[in-house]
Design a protein around this motif. Structure first.
Motif, PDB file in Angstrom:
ATOM      1  N   HIS A   6       2.361  -6.538 -11.938  1.00  0.00           N
ATOM      2  CA  HIS A   6       2.350  -6.322 -13.381  1.00  0.00           C
ATOM      3  C   HIS A   6       1.302  -7.219 -14.023  1.00  0.00           C
ATOM      4  O   HIS A   6       1.268  -8.413 -13.783  1.00  0.00           O
ATOM      5  CB  HIS A   6       3.719  -6.628 -13.994  1.00  0.00           C
ATOM      6  CG  HIS A   6       3.736  -6.511 -15.477  1.00  0.00           C
ATOM      7  ND1 HIS A   6       3.772  -5.295 -16.098  1.00  0.00           N
ATOM      8  CD2 HIS A   6       3.676  -7.441 -16.441  1.00  0.00           C
ATOM      9  CE1 HIS A   6       3.751  -5.500 -17.405  1.00  0.00           C
ATOM     10  NE2 HIS A   6       3.683  -6.803 -17.630  1.00  0.00           N
ATOM     11  N   GLU A   7       0.446  -6.633 -14.807  1.00  0.00           N
ATOM     12  CA  GLU A   7      -0.563  -7.396 -15.543  1.00  0.00           C
ATOM     13  C   GLU A   7      -0.170  -7.414 -17.008  1.00  0.00           C
ATOM     14  O   GLU A   7       0.314  -6.415 -17.536  1.00  0.00           O
ATOM     15  CB  GLU A   7      -1.941  -6.744 -15.395  1.00  0.00           C
ATOM     16  CG  GLU A   7      -2.476  -6.774 -13.981  1.00  0.00           C
ATOM     17  CD  GLU A   7      -2.732  -8.172 -13.460  1.00  0.00           C
ATOM     18  OE1 GLU A   7      -3.115  -9.046 -14.273  1.00  0.00           O
ATOM     19  OE2 GLU A   7      -2.546  -8.398 -12.266  1.00  0.00           O
ATOM     20  N   PRO A   8      -0.380  -8.528 -17.690  1.00  0.00           N
ATOM     21  CA  PRO A   8      -0.071  -8.581 -19.114  1.00  0.00           C
ATOM     22  C   PRO A   8      -0.854  -7.518 -19.878  1.00  0.00           C
ATOM     23  O   PRO A   8      -1.988  -7.220 -19.536  1.00  0.00           O
ATOM     24  CB  PRO A   8      -0.513  -9.993 -19.526  1.00  0.00           C
ATOM     25  CG  PRO A   8      -0.468 -10.771 -18.262  1.00  0.00           C
ATOM     26  CD  PRO A   8      -0.839  -9.807 -17.179  1.00  0.00           C
ATOM     27  N   GLU A  15       2.260 -13.947 -17.915  1.00  0.00           N
ATOM     28  CA  GLU A  15       2.949 -13.500 -16.713  1.00  0.00           C
ATOM     29  C   GLU A  15       3.484 -14.701 -15.939  1.00  0.00           C
ATOM     30  O   GLU A  15       2.725 -15.623 -15.625  1.00  0.00           O
ATOM     31  CB  GLU A  15       1.963 -12.715 -15.850  1.00  0.00           C
ATOM     32  CG  GLU A  15       2.484 -12.301 -14.518  1.00  0.00           C
ATOM     33  CD  GLU A  15       3.596 -11.300 -14.620  1.00  0.00           C
ATOM     34  OE1 GLU A  15       4.712 -11.645 -14.175  1.00  0.00           O
ATOM     35  OE2 GLU A  15       3.362 -10.200 -15.133  1.00  0.00           O
ATOM     36  N   HIS A  17       5.837 -14.099 -13.209  1.00  0.00           N
ATOM     37  CA  HIS A  17       6.324 -13.610 -11.914  1.00  0.00           C
ATOM     38  C   HIS A  17       5.662 -14.369 -10.770  1.00  0.00           C
ATOM     39  O   HIS A  17       4.472 -14.663 -10.812  1.00  0.00           O
ATOM     40  CB  HIS A  17       5.979 -12.117 -11.732  1.00  0.00           C
ATOM     41  CG  HIS A  17       6.856 -11.199 -12.477  1.00  0.00           C
ATOM     42  ND1 HIS A  17       6.426 -10.497 -13.563  1.00  0.00           N
ATOM     43  CD2 HIS A  17       8.137 -10.851 -12.288  1.00  0.00           C
ATOM     44  CE1 HIS A  17       7.403  -9.753 -14.017  1.00  0.00           C
ATOM     45  NE2 HIS A  17       8.457  -9.957 -13.261  1.00  0.00           N
ATOM     46  N   ILE A  46       6.639 -13.015 -19.724  1.00  0.00           N
ATOM     47  CA  ILE A  46       7.171 -12.006 -18.808  1.00  0.00           C
ATOM     48  C   ILE A  46       7.738 -12.734 -17.594  1.00  0.00           C
ATOM     49  O   ILE A  46       6.998 -13.286 -16.782  1.00  0.00           O
ATOM     50  CB  ILE A  46       6.066 -11.025 -18.386  1.00  0.00           C
ATOM     51  CG1 ILE A  46       5.445 -10.383 -19.628  1.00  0.00           C
ATOM     52  CG2 ILE A  46       6.626  -9.973 -17.433  1.00  0.00           C
ATOM     53  CD1 ILE A  46       4.147  -9.674 -19.368  1.00  0.00           C
TER      54      ILE A  46
END
Length: 85
Positions: A6-8, A15, A17, A46
């Motif tokens: 997942h990319e911002p 991010e 993660h 995130i």
């Protein structure tokens, strides 16, 4: 299948993660400083829906910072915390 991380989606997203709690806290502190100096009104962290340790450390850190006006989990995505500055 291709696995993508997942990319911002925007400059106001950070991010977390795949980080350790210590790495996440360092990234959180840097992002908050940058956003506060730029007078930006909000930032999104995130951490993922199962990011319990990082989410917990993030929320604890946010409670300790006087310039944070408030924060909440995104009602549309429980893996994101929205912070008002």
């Amino acid at each position: 299948p291709v696995t993508r991380r997942h990319e911002p989606h925007a400059a106001g997203e950070v991010e977390l993660h795949g980080l350790t709690v210590e790495e996440a806290l360092n990234k959180i502190d840097q992002a908050l400083t940058t956003h506060l100096l730029a007078s930006l009104p909000a930032i999104r962290f995130i951490h993922g829906r199962t990011g319990g340790r990082i989410r917990g450390a993030l929320h604890q850190r946010l409670r300790e910072i006087a310039t944070v006006r408030g924060f909440r989990r995104d009602p549309h995505n429980p893996g994101v915390t929205i912070v008002k500055l």
